[in-house]
Design an enzyme around this catalytic site. Structure first.
Site, short mmCIF file in Angstrom:
data_model
loop_
_atom_site.label_atom_id
_atom_site.label_comp_id
_atom_site.label_asym_id
_atom_site.label_seq_id
_atom_site.Cartn_x
_atom_site.Cartn_y
_atom_site.Cartn_z
N GLY A 147 0.83 -1.19 0.00
CA GLY A 147 0.00 0.00 0.00
C GLY A 147 0.87 1.24 0.00
O GLY A 147 2.02 1.19 0.43
N HIS A 149 -2.52 7.36 7.07
CA HIS A 149 -1.55 8.25 6.41
C HIS A 149 -2.22 9.54 5.95
O HIS A 149 -1.61 10.61 6.00
CB HIS A 149 -0.93 7.55 5.19
CG HIS A 149 0.26 6.69 5.52
ND1 HIS A 149 1.39 7.18 6.14
CD2 HIS A 149 0.51 5.38 5.29
CE1 HIS A 149 2.27 6.20 6.28
NE2 HIS A 149 1.76 5.10 5.78
N CYS A 167 5.93 -0.15 7.51
CA CYS A 167 5.55 1.01 6.70
C CYS A 167 6.76 1.46 5.89
O CYS A 167 7.86 1.54 6.44
CB CYS A 167 5.08 2.14 7.61
SG CYS A 167 4.64 3.64 6.71
N LEU A 168 6.54 1.75 4.60
CA LEU A 168 7.64 2.18 3.74
C LEU A 168 8.26 3.49 4.22
O LEU A 168 9.41 3.78 3.92
CB LEU A 168 7.15 2.33 2.29
CG LEU A 168 6.65 1.05 1.61
CD1 LEU A 168 6.04 1.36 0.26
CD2 LEU A 168 7.78 0.03 1.47
N HIS A 206 -4.39 1.40 7.73
CA HIS A 206 -3.03 1.95 7.71
C HIS A 206 -2.92 3.10 6.69
O HIS A 206 -2.37 4.15 7.00
CB HIS A 206 -2.04 0.82 7.38
CG HIS A 206 -0.61 1.23 7.36
ND1 HIS A 206 0.30 0.81 8.31
CD2 HIS A 206 0.08 2.02 6.50
CE1 HIS A 206 1.48 1.35 8.02
NE2 HIS A 206 1.38 2.08 6.93
N GLU A 207 -3.46 2.88 5.49
CA GLU A 207 -3.35 3.91 4.44
C GLU A 207 -4.22 5.13 4.75
O GLU A 207 -3.81 6.26 4.51
CB GLU A 207 -3.69 3.33 3.06
CG GLU A 207 -2.77 2.20 2.59
CD GLU A 207 -1.29 2.48 2.76
OE1 GLU A 207 -0.86 3.64 2.63
OE2 GLU A 207 -0.54 1.52 3.04
N GLN A 240 2.95 9.97 1.35
CA GLN A 240 4.24 9.26 1.38
C GLN A 240 5.13 9.62 0.20
O GLN A 240 6.32 9.34 0.22
CB GLN A 240 4.02 7.74 1.42
CG GLN A 240 3.40 7.26 2.72
CD GLN A 240 3.29 5.75 2.72
OE1 GLN A 240 2.32 5.20 2.23
NE2 GLN A 240 4.29 5.08 3.27
NI NI Z 1 2.65 3.23 5.76
#
Ligand code: NI
Length: 169
Positions: free
Chosen positions: A46, A139, A93-94, A135-136, A51
């Site tokens: 995701g 963000h 998480c990236l 999670h997204e 991000q």
């Molecule tokens: Ni994330």
């Protein structure tokens, strides 16, 4: 298409509440394509627009790489219609590299969003998909997984982060 730079903690854009998408125009389509490519390149399941430094309410999710039979989702202006149950899931998480933590989430969610053709739709998610959706959307509200863990764990994370920063210099 292009692979975009992924913003990492503590980039300020990750803490901002993103603004609604107002027009599904050519610029947005390019951003969506680039986000999809960036997510696959990372690789991740995701990616949310903040991000990649764009404070807009847009996210992409593809958990089919985890064996799920769910197509790639493009979520424009997503909102929760339902959140129920509770469970814990180990998340990464990236934007927070080399870190995972157990986060308490709703076990089942229904999210309403607009797709890239401008059509409204609902997606129901349980387990991994429920986690990815929450999670997204977090963000988009400027919330990272480290904001969802206990204060003690968060302090530990910050301490370790500062140490790694120092060592890197
Ligand atoms: Ni994330």
């Amino acid at each position: 298409m292009a692979v975009l730079d992924i913003k990492k903690y503590p980039a300020p854009v990750l803490k901002q509440k993103a603004l609604p998408v107002e027009a599904i125009d050519a610029g947005l389509q390019t951003l969506i394509d680039d986000m999809i490519e960036t997510m696959y390149a990372a690789p991740g399941v995701g990616l949310a627009a903040p991000q990649v430094g764009v404070s807009k309410r847009l996210a992409v999710i593809d958990i089919s790489t985890k064996g799920a039979d769910i197509p790639l989702l493009v979520l424009i202006n997503p909102v929760f219609v339902l959140r129920e149950g509770e469970f814990e899931f180990e998340e990464g998480c990236l934007s927070v590299p080399d870190y995972t933590a157990k986060v308490r989430r709703a076990e089942r969610v229904i999210v309403r969003a607009v797709n890239r053709e401008g059509k409204g739709y609902e997606v129901e998610g349980e387990g991994v998909l429920a986690v990815a959706l929450q999670h997204e959307i977090d963000h988009l509200d400027g919330i990272l997984l480290i904001d969802r863990i206990s204060p003690i764990k968060r302090e530990f994370f910050k301490k370790r982060f500062r140490k790694v920063q120092k060592a890197g210099k």
